[in-house]
Write a protein that holds these residues in place. Structure first.
Motif, mmCIF file in Angstrom:
data_model
loop_
_atom_site.group_PDB
_atom_site.id
_atom_site.type_symbol
_atom_site.label_atom_id
_atom_site.label_comp_id
_atom_site.label_asym_id
_atom_site.label_seq_id
_atom_site.Cartn_x
_atom_site.Cartn_y
_atom_site.Cartn_z
ATOM 1 N N SER A 194 0.820 -1.216 0.000
ATOM 2 C CA SER A 194 0.000 0.000 0.000
ATOM 3 C C SER A 194 0.850 1.260 0.000
ATOM 4 N N GLU A 195 2.037 1.132 0.558
ATOM 5 C CA GLU A 195 2.860 2.328 0.748
ATOM 6 C C GLU A 195 3.802 2.621 -0.412
ATOM 7 N N THR A 196 3.796 1.755 -1.427
ATOM 8 C CA THR A 196 4.806 1.894 -2.476
ATOM 9 C C THR A 196 4.324 2.739 -3.647
ATOM 10 N N ASP A 197 5.286 3.295 -4.393
ATOM 11 C CA ASP A 197 4.933 3.853 -5.695
ATOM 12 C C ASP A 197 5.734 3.145 -6.791
ATOM 13 N N GLN A 198 6.307 1.984 -6.459
ATOM 14 C CA GLN A 198 7.053 1.208 -7.459
ATOM 15 C C GLN A 198 6.132 0.520 -8.461
ATOM 16 N N PHE A 199 4.879 0.262 -8.041
ATOM 17 C CA PHE A 199 3.915 -0.361 -8.950
ATOM 18 C C PHE A 199 2.511 0.027 -8.498
ATOM 19 N N LYS A 200 1.538 -0.235 -9.362
ATOM 20 C CA LYS A 200 0.140 0.116 -9.066
ATOM 21 C C LYS A 200 -0.518 -1.032 -8.301
ATOM 22 N N PHE A 201 -0.672 -0.846 -6.991
ATOM 23 C CA PHE A 201 -1.250 -1.897 -6.149
ATOM 24 C C PHE A 201 -2.756 -1.705 -6.059
ATOM 25 N N THR A 202 -3.515 -2.760 -6.412
ATOM 26 C CA THR A 202 -4.980 -2.623 -6.425
ATOM 27 C C THR A 202 -5.640 -3.333 -5.247
ATOM 28 N N GLY A 203 -4.835 -3.820 -4.293
ATOM 29 C CA GLY A 203 -5.418 -4.415 -3.084
ATOM 30 C C GLY A 203 -5.527 -5.930 -3.134
ATOM 31 N N ASN A 204 -6.315 -6.467 -2.217
ATOM 32 C CA ASN A 204 -6.476 -7.918 -2.105
ATOM 33 C C ASN A 204 -7.374 -8.466 -3.204
ATOM 34 N N ILE A 205 -7.104 -9.719 -3.567
ATOM 35 C CA ILE A 205 -7.980 -10.427 -4.508
ATOM 36 C C ILE A 205 -8.230 -11.816 -3.936
ATOM 37 N N GLU A 206 -9.448 -12.321 -4.109
ATOM 38 C CA GLU A 206 -9.770 -13.655 -3.610
ATOM 39 C C GLU A 206 -9.492 -14.716 -4.671
ATOM 40 N N ALA A 207 -9.317 -15.953 -4.210
ATOM 41 C CA ALA A 207 -8.956 -17.041 -5.128
ATOM 42 C C ALA A 207 -10.059 -17.332 -6.130
ATOM 43 N N LYS A 208 -11.292 -16.940 -5.813
ATOM 44 C CA LYS A 208 -12.360 -17.205 -6.776
ATOM 45 C C LYS A 208 -12.298 -16.256 -7.970
ATOM 46 N N SER A 209 -11.526 -15.171 -7.851
ATOM 47 C CA SER A 209 -11.474 -14.176 -8.928
ATOM 48 C C SER A 209 -10.206 -14.254 -9.775
ATOM 49 N N ILE A 210 -9.362 -15.255 -9.522
ATOM 50 C CA ILE A 210 -8.076 -15.332 -10.225
ATOM 51 C C ILE A 210 -8.248 -15.286 -11.745
ATOM 52 N N MET A 211 -9.249 -15.997 -12.255
ATOM 53 C CA MET A 211 -9.408 -16.088 -13.707
ATOM 54 C C MET A 211 -10.377 -15.062 -14.267
ATOM 55 N N GLU A 212 -10.754 -14.086 -13.433
ATOM 56 C CA GLU A 212 -11.795 -13.141 -13.833
ATOM 57 C C GLU A 212 -11.270 -11.811 -14.379
ATOM 58 N N ASP A 213 -9.968 -11.740 -14.707
ATOM 59 C CA ASP A 213 -9.379 -10.551 -15.334
ATOM 60 C C ASP A 213 -9.460 -9.289 -14.470
ATOM 61 N N GLU A 214 -9.434 -9.478 -13.137
ATOM 62 C CA GLU A 214 -9.489 -8.307 -12.254
ATOM 63 C C GLU A 214 -8.092 -7.749 -11.947
ATOM 64 N N ALA A 215 -7.050 -8.498 -12.298
ATOM 65 C CA ALA A 215 -5.679 -8.035 -12.065
ATOM 66 C C ALA A 215 -4.785 -8.545 -13.187
ATOM 67 N N ASP A 216 -3.624 -7.888 -13.358
ATOM 68 C CA ASP A 216 -2.658 -8.357 -14.355
ATOM 69 C C ASP A 216 -1.556 -9.187 -13.711
ATOM 70 N N VAL A 217 -1.317 -8.913 -12.415
ATOM 71 C CA VAL A 217 -0.306 -9.653 -11.660
ATOM 72 C C VAL A 217 -0.921 -10.028 -10.311
ATOM 73 N N ILE A 218 -0.849 -11.298 -9.933
ATOM 74 C CA ILE A 218 -1.320 -11.705 -8.606
ATOM 75 C C ILE A 218 -0.148 -12.300 -7.839
ATOM 76 N N VAL A 219 0.057 -11.762 -6.633
ATOM 77 C CA VAL A 219 1.222 -12.116 -5.835
ATOM 78 C C VAL A 219 0.807 -12.998 -4.659
ATOM 79 N N THR A 220 1.587 -14.051 -4.419
ATOM 80 C CA THR A 220 1.374 -14.874 -3.229
ATOM 81 C C THR A 220 2.698 -15.535 -2.834
ATOM 82 N N ASP A 221 2.678 -16.293 -1.734
ATOM 83 C CA ASP A 221 3.879 -17.026 -1.320
ATOM 84 C C ASP A 221 3.964 -18.348 -2.082
#
Lengths: 328, 328
Positions: A194-221
């Motif tokens: 949330s605090e960065t300006d290195q990239f455009k952070f759009t917040g949390n996404i749930e696993a049910k939305s992974i294939m729904e084109d709501e993000a271009d990059v999804i980050v996890t461990d």
């Protein structure tokens, strides 16, 4: 000109499918050179831009990764990684033992300065067909919040350079979309992002939305990412099975089922990440692409193509510039 | 006779679907008594085994869980949980705010002695149609290895009592099937489970095999479990969408698509856990069943039925006997 080192011996159907893919790649791309590492007796390929280097050892799928890399010095995988390390090649591609390739990346190619943990990235299918960059899918199973932050930086550059998205939307995989949701790891990672300006952070996404084109990059461990990847693979297959059984068992639909059977099979395949060419190990001082173990020639070709684009777009140099400042 | 407390006001389509489900349940089961908590003006039900208790407050989906439970003392959910606590009812069912219901379970019904963290359990669909017990799906997002061990004990009893499996095969969700695979959490949990004779531990299972009938109980932490659950839900929906678009777009298949469209919809639904009645909060001193927020009357009915079986098979007493020895 991009020069790639390729492991001729890795994967279920090597060297056959590797040679077929390499042959097509050098035909299609005039600006591609290949160094093939493997058993020269099994290499029929004769092309001015393909060089074969004979190796005497092989790393199998059963080999313990770190030990294999340290002991099998004349294996096709180790020699391929060394070619990247010493600058002979811009990148490398292997369909061999994933753990061993990660170890070769870490211990031979080496990390970029400032990268704490490399991450394995894949492109997952989405409903629109556009796809989404997803990482880490297994390089770092015990991640800390700053590793997730770094995954976001690496994934952001990957989406820009390899997928041509000018300003990728980066989201954090979590168990709820609200800001405060998650376990201690994702709560802290959310704060950092949330605090960065290195990239455009759009917040949390749930696993049910992974294939729904709501993000271009999804980050996890790496643990969660690997679970999701395999769950996706399994669901697609199980869904296909249930659908097939169900359609075929219903008499009135027998005809319809026969007509659509192949479509179902193809779409289940479409949801199987292993069809999506290669996964890339990000954060290393060179391009390392992993093709799926069960790759056919087409999938291996697409992994080669991916490595070539990564070389052309200077993804490693870009990552070095972005993460190089802050050493561990 | 089993007596259940039911939240008339929780869920997207309450109280309508709750009343419909309760009516059918008391018709079908002669040995079931119900206490309904909610707005008596909205209750048309008149049955000798259904008692209505008027409440003046409601907990919404947007309410902050712990605060709602502590402040809305005359809400249908709080009063329902109190009926379990004071022994008036054997268990309770609500389709309301999940977090609030978990808080009501923890702070009003209370934990069983020896249970460190309650776990939310669901039954996931499998290819054979038999289903698999899966927990934790979100009660405890920051689990430790001994919490996972306890989830295994609770899941084992749940599979025996509610699903009638004499000796359930208990597996640990992990990123590889080999004994040494995983992150630090699953490695330690694997060690604890390997050493027990409290249940039959069959080792690690990968996410791609969840629906393949390889285990009767699959144990994971609340973060990973929630991700898997939602990924399953999402994949089924996205798969259905892709399949539908794809089939309908292909001219030659238009007729076939029309015939099988409803089948596809139904199967996608079959893979959606929310259709599987309720999830149960295990480890509490009473039966607490969560029906999905978007439950229809049929789904709510199946959640009531689940609570009834849990009461009959004395699942809480069984869990008390098994975990009561070792306090935190």
């Amino acid at each position: 000109m991009v020069k790639l080192a390729i492991d001729m011996m890795g994967g279920d159907d090597a060297p056959h499918i590797v040679l077929e893919a390499v042959e097509k790649a050098v035909q299609d791309f005039d600006d591609l050179e290949i160094i093939l590492f493997g058993d020269e007796k099994q290499c029929h390929l004769n092309h001015p831009r393909v060089e074969i280097r004979h190796t005497t050892e092989e790393i199998s799928m059963e080999d313990e990764p770190v030990r294999a890399i340290k002991r099998k010095k004349d294996s096709s995988m180790v020699r391929m990684a060394e070619a990247v390390k010493n600058g002979e090649a811009d990148g490398c591609v292997s369909a061999g033992n994933t753990g061993a390739l990660m170890s070769a990346g870490l211990f031979i190619v080496g990390r970029l300065p400032g990268v704490a943990r490399p991450a394995l990235v894949v492109t997952l299918p989405t409903v629109s067909g556009k796809g989404v960059v997803f990482l880490d899918v297994g390089a770092n199973a015990d991640a800390k919040a700053d590793h997730l932050y770094q995954n976001a930086v690496l994934g952001h550059i990957y989406a820009q350079k390899l997928r041509g998205i000018a300003e990728p939307r980066v989201a954090l995989l979590n168990i709820g979309t609200e800001d405060k949701k998650g376990n201690s790891l994702t709560k802290e990672a959310f704060r950092l992002m949330s605090e960065t300006d290195q990239f455009k952070f759009t917040g949390n996404i749930e696993a049910k939305s992974i294939m729904e084109d709501e993000a271009d990059v999804i980050v996890t461990d790496g643990f969660t990412g690997n679970i999701v990847l395999k769950n996706l693979e399994g669901t697609a297959k199980s869904f296909g099975k249930i659908l097939k059984n169900d359609l075929l068992s219903s008499l009135k639909n027998k005809l319809a089922a026969l007509v659509v059977k192949n479509d179902i099979k193809r779409i289940a395949k479409q949801l199987d990440y292993s069809e999506y060419g290669g996964s890339v190990l990000l954060g290393l001082d060179g391009i390392v692409v992993k093709a799926h173990g069960s790759s056919n020639a087409k999938a291996f070709y697409s992994a080669i193509r991916q490595a070539k684009i990564a070389g052309e777009t200077k993804i490693v140099e870009n990552m070095r510039a972005k993460v190089g400042d802050s050493d561990e």
